[in-house]
Design an enzyme around this catalytic site. Structure first.
Site, PDB file in Angstrom:
ATOM      1  CD  GLU A  76      -2.606  -4.069  -9.767  1.00  0.00           C
ATOM      2  OE1 GLU A  76      -2.143  -3.036 -10.255  1.00  0.00           O
ATOM      3  OE2 GLU A  76      -2.408  -4.405  -8.571  1.00  0.00           O
ATOM      4  CE  LYS A 151      -1.796   0.945  -9.700  1.00  0.00           C
ATOM      5  NZ  LYS A 151      -1.000  -0.293  -9.502  1.00  0.00           N
ATOM      6  CB  CYS A 194      -3.386  -1.928  -6.870  1.00  0.00           C
ATOM      7  SG  CYS A 194      -2.220  -2.846  -5.820  1.00  0.00           S
TER       8      CYS A 194
END
Length: 318
Positions: A76, A151, A194
């Site tokens: 990321e 995301k 993440c």
């Protein structure tokens, strides 16, 4: 040559610059003629300097190719990590911009698949709202973008006792949906980013749709990483019986932010195969043996034992 502190597990093969070993494991040469594909899990220290970041990532990708990898995983924020909301937005690009173009050219030149683990993508209404997506881009060995996952769980967390204060939603749009796992040279890869790691529903959904490998490219804070990073990655591997590959940011990005590091590779039994430590950029090569996915699932058929969704909703409402 980039140096790397890498922890190795006994059931995988690696080629690294120099290892720090634990669990009495041994370093093996990944170029020993095995027919199993190799994945490279990378660890970088991105800054607001996009050109320097590309140079560092390119060096890692070229090193991975030289050592036999067929797919490389970058973390990321591989493109940059800004020091303010304003800088983060100003540096962002569209998927048609220069940064992704350079990576598609690199993938095509090296004939290598890339997982670009969190690209600052300008939103579809950029001119109106100045907001971005945090996008995971998969590029094949012909330089084609084959999948984009945006995301879906944003990191809005205040931990004053840990010195952590981040509000991703202040400038980021949550992704609208999951994307189907992608067939790659190392197996079928399910995409997360993440903070998605903390939501087991996501990993189970990807496994149900055929994922053999889960990937969580990340920039974990030092405090949350030390407490939760490894245990969460191992949990996701164990419950889905997938390999988990998690590229990571490491070290100080600028005066306001540092990352935990410890890019990890975990096998379907939950064993940590490689750990890149908390000190330096680098990479680890992991042999992806899909036979281990099949045997783990056959010997402990968790998915067959899972009850239907109605069962898990059967508790009375309070």
């Amino acid at each position: 040559m980039l140096t790397l502190r890498c922890v190795l597990g006994s059931s995988a093969k690696f080629l690294v610059s120099f290892p720090a070993l634990r669990h009495n494991t041994r370093l093996q040469n990944s170029m020993s003629g095995s027919l199993r594909p190799l994945a490279a899990v990378c660890q970088v220290t991105a800054t607001p300097d996009k050109e320097a970041n590309f140079s560092a990532c390119k060096q890692l990708v070229e090193e991975a190719k030289q050592r036999g990898a067929s797919m490389v995983f970058l973390p990321e924020g591989f493109d940059y990590i800004g020091s303010s909301r304003e800088e983060t937005l100003a540096l962002s690009e569209s998927l048609a911009g220069d940064t992704i173009s350079r990576y598609t050219q690199l993938a095509r030149k090296l004939e290598l698949w890339l997982s670009l683990g969190g690209f600052h993508e300008r939103g579809h209404d950029w001119e109106a709202d100045r907001r971005i997506y945090n996008s995971h881009v998969i590029i094949n060995d012909r330089g084609d973008i084959v999948s984009v996952y945006r995301k879906s769980h944003l990191f809005d967390v205040e931990l004053p006792e840990k010195g952590v204060s981040l509000k991703e939603s202040a400038f980021t749009i949550p992704g609208p949906s999951l994307v189907a796992p992608v067939q790659t040279p190392i197996g079928k890869v399910g995409l997360g980013i993440c903070y998605d790691l903390r939501f087991p529903e996501l990993s189970v959904a990807l496994q149900r749709h055929g994922a053999e490998i889960l990937t969580y490219p990340s920039a974990f804070t030092v405090a949350t990483g030390a407490a939760h990073w490894e245990v969460l990655l191992r949990a996701r591997a164990i419950e889905t019986q997938c390999f988990v590959l998690a590229a990571a940011q490491v070290g100080r990005h600028h005066e306001k932010r540092s990352s935990y590091g410890h890019a990890l590779a975990v096998d379907p039994w939950g064993e940590v195969l490689g750990d890149c430590g908390e000190e330096k950029p680098g990479l680890a090569l992991v042999e992806v043996d899909l036979g281990k996915v099949r045997s783990t699932r056959r010997n402990m058929p968790v998915q067959q034992h899972r009850r239907d969704d109605a069962f898990y909703r059967s508790l009375p409402q309070t």
